[in-house]
Write an enzyme that holds these catalytic residues in place. Structure first.
Site, PDB file in Angstrom:
ATOM      1  N   GLY A 289     -26.123 -19.699 -17.108  1.00 53.58           N
ATOM      2  CA  GLY A 289     -25.954 -20.563 -15.947  1.00 53.58           C
ATOM      3  C   GLY A 289     -26.086 -22.007 -15.965  1.00 53.58           C
ATOM      4  O   GLY A 289     -25.502 -22.617 -16.635  1.00 53.58           O
ATOM      5  N   ALA A 290     -27.003 -22.657 -15.244  1.00 54.60           N
ATOM      6  CA  ALA A 290     -27.525 -23.949 -15.143  1.00 54.60           C
ATOM      7  C   ALA A 290     -28.722 -24.041 -14.838  1.00 54.60           C
ATOM      8  O   ALA A 290     -29.197 -23.200 -13.951  1.00 54.60           O
ATOM      9  CB  ALA A 290     -26.475 -24.418 -14.336  1.00 54.60           C
ATOM     10  N   MET A 291     -29.479 -24.924 -15.234  1.00 53.73           N
ATOM     11  CA  MET A 291     -30.707 -25.114 -14.925  1.00 53.73           C
ATOM     12  C   MET A 291     -31.206 -26.279 -14.672  1.00 53.73           C
ATOM     13  O   MET A 291     -31.194 -27.524 -15.516  1.00 53.73           O
ATOM     14  CB  MET A 291     -31.838 -24.522 -16.094  1.00 53.73           C
ATOM     15  CG  MET A 291     -33.192 -24.762 -16.066  1.00 53.73           C
ATOM     16  SD  MET A 291     -33.859 -23.704 -14.416  1.00 53.73           S
ATOM     17  CE  MET A 291     -35.248 -24.692 -14.079  1.00 53.73           C
ATOM     18  N   GLU A 326     -27.383 -28.454  -9.205  1.00 53.87           N
ATOM     19  CA  GLU A 326     -28.372 -28.809 -10.011  1.00 53.87           C
ATOM     20  C   GLU A 326     -28.843 -30.301  -9.736  1.00 53.87           C
ATOM     21  O   GLU A 326     -30.346 -30.441  -9.648  1.00 53.87           O
ATOM     22  CB  GLU A 326     -28.132 -28.865 -11.449  1.00 53.87           C
ATOM     23  CG  GLU A 326     -27.350 -27.352 -11.779  1.00 53.87           C
ATOM     24  CD  GLU A 326     -28.420 -26.256 -11.338  1.00 53.87           C
ATOM     25  OE1 GLU A 326     -29.432 -26.447 -11.486  1.00 53.87           O
ATOM     26  OE2 GLU A 326     -27.738 -25.078 -11.213  1.00 53.87           O
TER      27      GLU A 326
HETATM   28 ZN   LIG Z   1     -30.692 -23.824  -8.342  1.00 53.10          ZN
END
Ligand SMILES: [Zn+2]
Length: 883
Positions: A289-291, A326
């Site tokens: 995903g993205a963090m 993000e």
């Molecule tokens: Zn989020």
């Protein structure tokens, strides 16, 4: 009835039955660790061993001990602890106790430790994981070379910082972090803050980063590899996109977006981004995903990299949306962190809402709000559609946005569509209720009051109440502390519009009755500006009268989180005015109509009549809703003799639109025409349209010899249709291409195509790829759920998964593990399948999987019931030629 973004409300306030929670208070925040010791500052040194895939570490932690203690309790998981000393005095081995189940490290002290400042020092050893938890590695092939390389990254949210170093790993234990990493000499190392000092030791180098501001442990980041970067500057902040060697230029679009978004947020939040730099880091695997790590956001690389020649418009939209989400977390989550995981929505609902607001601000032609409401194109892996959240929220297995969290597994399972999408929808509804500027002022107050600290939902309600002068704390908690949502029933008596609310449920006998304060919006035939009315009781009349022959439409622009059911008179008047409604309003009517059929409030004809009326002016949102519904029905009819007739009926409805848009993009066609074309190809393909299938095959053959002959926007749809009806030879071709291509995006479309195959012999060939090394760990983790969903043989997927569960789970990250096995079941629709799952859960799944199991069992039950109910209605609709 046109939408004008002007909202005013008739307000009457009474206190509601929901009791609000308390404002943030460190001492009473839930959690496992004792609150009488707080870490202030960590200095952590990590030395990875890339051969052994392990690391050694050392840290000193400055502690603030509030009252005398006999032991220290902190978090550690899968670490070996070497020496430990407190204030320079070593502790004996027997004083050190690791508890794997509790994920804690307890240090029993030889004598009472007095209150005051102390220093704890530890040495430890851990492993580098193949999946995205703790410190992880990703193997990849370098762009333009045959070299196999390795990159390191970290993923600590929700509770995995404790896999890299012992720490107080709960979000309210904020501290400053100074990280040092020892990496190969040719590596670039990145963390939250800029590099402060770099020392070369020959083969390796020691990189020390500047100390972070006070923050939660789950936001620390370390990435290292043979990397490239491009950079720019905005509002005094150094911006970079970091990629593996050879790909940096593909980060150009993300870098340009990053600058715009930063400036927008600096203004919106009223507090400028506080760190000196912000890196967007493309990671080629390990996690999916993205963090939002503060100052160093990590992304699975396909969510960040854009190749203008070969990437689709969808990829471009997704990149902007993910970067906006993000980056919103840099304020919501990082600068201000939810006190505990029960308030995760403060992070995720907010970042989702803010991300959409920002995406829409810069790209109004994308219709981001609308497109996020409708389930659609399965290749789009970004976010949950609102309607999906509402479908789940109508069932008995739903939960409130704010839910009690006691274990690490529960924290992981909180990352669901209720937290993200319901949270986001509530904020959108509140914003339109309070007005855009008042809402922003409230957010500014909230951020200013809670910065470098933690918060609860009560803090947010208080800031919004102060900014608006309205008792937000009485209206809002019903939406976050209660499960489910309301159905508003609209009826007419002469010129009076009568309203009644009840809980909307699907397949949920005897639901507890609940009530909400509902900020309704509506437009009427002669009043196109949006009106508001707060429905706070079970029933009420609209204060304004309406001529008996005038239509009224509630939930303007589909911006509310409720459904509406009109009585016959109101529905007929509304149906006569469909041509004057916006696209979002039409989609809202379709979504609600389908939900009312699912809930057994209305017959199938209610929905299909509306479809007949709306499929004329080629609006993407309308077609996406209809295609999604038809795809679902088609799947439900798998093996049913009615299926060919349904397919013929559905093709006849969709085909004219495709004949209008054609195969080939025309110059200066409307922006969304390309998406509509792709949606129709995919939808008609699923419905077995022989022309479309043949057209996809011939275009695929041309693509093989010259990729430029197929527009990037059409590739995923064409590949998926070719994959669905593939024979063995075609499967081979797709697979060979998937192995060969260097483009992550193309690779993904090709594996998706393989996963679509309906020939069981090919399904059996695709499934084991999940255990091979040919896909990155994070993509391999999604392969089986994707086959279960888009192929037609979930039983083959289950047969394989059951036999290889241990190896498959080893590829899942912490967020995926409990839902993995139950998630493979939700595409079954026979009661016996739920028995299989329940038996398996009993013998083989941990108690923490119980919620996911219950959800899947409920879904199977619903599909079985709905199939029974739907089939005769559908047969008679088709037979009577009612189109
Ligand atoms: Zn989020």
């Amino acid at each position: 009835m046109r939408f004008l973004p002007l909202a005013f409300f008739s307000l009457f306030f009474f206190s509601s039955g929901v009791r609000a929670e308390n404002k943030f208070n460190f001492a009473t925040t839930p959690g496992k660790l004792p609150k009488d010791i707080r870490p202030n500052e960590y200095a952590v040194r990590i030395q990875p061993d890339l051969e052994r895939l392990s690391f050694t570490g050392a840290e000193t932690i400055k502690l603030d001990v509030q009252k005398p203690v006999m032991k220290l309790v902190l978090n550690a998981l899968e670490l070996e602890i070497g020496s430990v000393s407190l204030d320079g005095k070593p502790l004996p081995k027997k004083a050190i106790a690791l508890n794997a189940g509790e994920q804690t490290l307890t240090l029993v002290l030889p004598s009472e430790l007095p209150a005051g400042q102390h220093q704890l020092a530890l040495q430890f050893h851990g492993k580098i994981n193949p999946q995205g938890q703790g410190l992880f590695y990703a193997r990849y092939q370098e762009e333009g070379t045959n070299e196999k390389k390795i990159m390191l990254g970290t993923q600590f949210e929700a509770t995995d910082a404790r896999r890299m170093f012992p720490c107080w790993d709960e979000p309210s234990f904020r501290a400053r972090f100074q990280l040092t990493a020892v990496v190969p000499e040719n590596f670039m190392a990145i963390s939250n803050m800029p590099i402060e000092e770099e020392k070369n030791n020959g083969e390796s180098k020691e990189v020390r980063f500047a100390t972070t501001p006070s923050m939660a442990s789950y936001l620390l980041v370390l990435c290292a590899g043979d990397l490239d970067a491009i950079e720019s500057q905005q509002d005094g902040v150094k911006l970079r996109v970091v990629t593996t060697k050879g790909k940096a230029e593909m980060g150009r679009y993300a870098l340009e977006s990053e600058a715009k978004i930063l400036h927008f947020y600096n203004d919106y939040f009223g507090i400028s981004y506080p760190l000196p730099k912000l890196d967007l880091i493309a990671v080629p695997g390990g996690f999916g995903g993205a963090m939002e790590n503060w100052g160093g956001i990590t992304f699975y690389e396909s969510a960040l990299l854009f190749d203008p020649k070969n990437s689709s418009a969808q990829t471009k939209e997704d990149i902007f949306a993910v970067v906006a989400h993000e980056m919103a977390h840099q304020w919501f989550g990082d600068l201000v962190t939810m006190a505990w995981w029960d308030n995760l929505w403060l992070n995720e609902g907010f970042a989702s809402w803010m991300g959409s607001k920002c995406t829409d601000h810069f790209n109004p032609a994308w219709h981001d709000w609308l497109r996020r409401n409708v389930p659609r194109d399965p290749t789009r892996r970004v976010g949950f559609p609102k309607d999906t959240a509402m479908q789940g929220d109508a069932r008995s297995t739903t939960h409130p946005v704010q839910q009690p969290i006691t274990t690490e597994a529960q924290a992981g399972s909180a990352f669901d569509e209720i937290t993200y999408r319901k949270g986001m929808s509530i904020l959108r509804m509140l914003e339109s209720f309070l007005g855009e500027n008042v809402f922003r002022d409230g957010i500014r107050k909230y951020i200013a009051a809670q910065k470098y600290s933690n918060s609860t939902t009560a803090d947010l309600w208080q800031a919004l109440t102060e900014a608006s002068g309205k008792p937000v704390g009485e209206i809002a908690p019903g939406w976050t502390e209660q499960p489910g949502f309301p159905l508003v029933k609209v009826s007419r008596e002469g010129t009076t519009i009568k309203l009644a609310q009840e809980r909307f449920t699907v397949d949920f006998p005897n639901p507890p009755a609940l009530q909400w304060q509902i900020p309704l919006t509506y437009v009427t035939q002669d009043q196109p500006a949006t009106n508001g009315f707060l429905l706070r009781d079970e029933t009420a009349n609209l204060p304004n009268e309406l001529p008996i022959d005038h239509a009224i439409k509630f939930n303007v622009e589909d911006s509310g989180y409720y459904r509406v059911e009109y009585d016959d008179t109101s529905w007929k008047l509304l149906a006569a005015q469909l041509g004057r409604l916006s696209e979002a309003d039409r989609v809202n009517l379709l979504i609600d109509a389908w939900a009312l059929v699912e809930a057994n409030h209305k017959p199938l004809s209610h929905y299909l009549e509306l479809v007949n009326q709306l499929l004329n002016d080629d609006q993407l949102g309308v077609y996406d809703q209809v295609i999604d519904t038809f795809t679902y029905v088609n799947r439900l009819l798998s093996g049913n003799p009615l299926r060919p007739q349904f397919q013929q009926y559905a093709r006849a409805l969709l085909r004219p639109a495709f004949d209008r848009v054609g195969w080939d993009p025309k110059s200066n066609e409307p922006f969304q025409r390309g998406f509509l074309r792709a949606s129709l190809i995919r939808g008609l393909g699923v419905l077995d349209d022989s022309d479309i299938v043949a057209g996809c095959r011939s275009r695929f053959d041309r693509y093989l010899s010259d990729p430029s002959t197929v527009a990037p926007d059409l590739r995923p749809a064409i590949f998926s249709v070719v994959g669905r009806y593939a024979d063995s030879q075609t499967w081979e071709k797709l697979h060979r291409m998937a192995l060969k291509t260097g483009s992550v995006e193309e690779k993904q479309y090709l594996y998706d195509a393989l996963a679509n195959a309906i020939d069981p012999r090919l399904v059996r060939r695709t499934i084991p790829i999940a255990l091979s090394d040919e896909m990155t760990t994070s993509r391999a983790a999604f392969l089986l759920p994707f086959i279960a969903r888009h192929g037609e043989h979930p039983e083959l997927v289950w047969e394989f998964a059951r036999a290889h569960m241990k190896e498959l789970l080893a590829k899942q990250d912490a967020l995926g593990i409990d839902g993995f096995a139950p998630g493979l079941f939700i595409y079954f629709s026979e009661p016996k399948d739920s028995e299989t799952l329940e038996a398996y859960a009993k013998s083989s799944l941990p108690p923490s999987a119980a919620k996911a199991v219950a959800k899947a069992v409920e879904e199977i039950h619903f599909r079985a019931e709905f199939k029974e109910r739907l089939t005769p209605q559908l047969a008679s609709w088709i037979e009577n030629g009612s189109r």
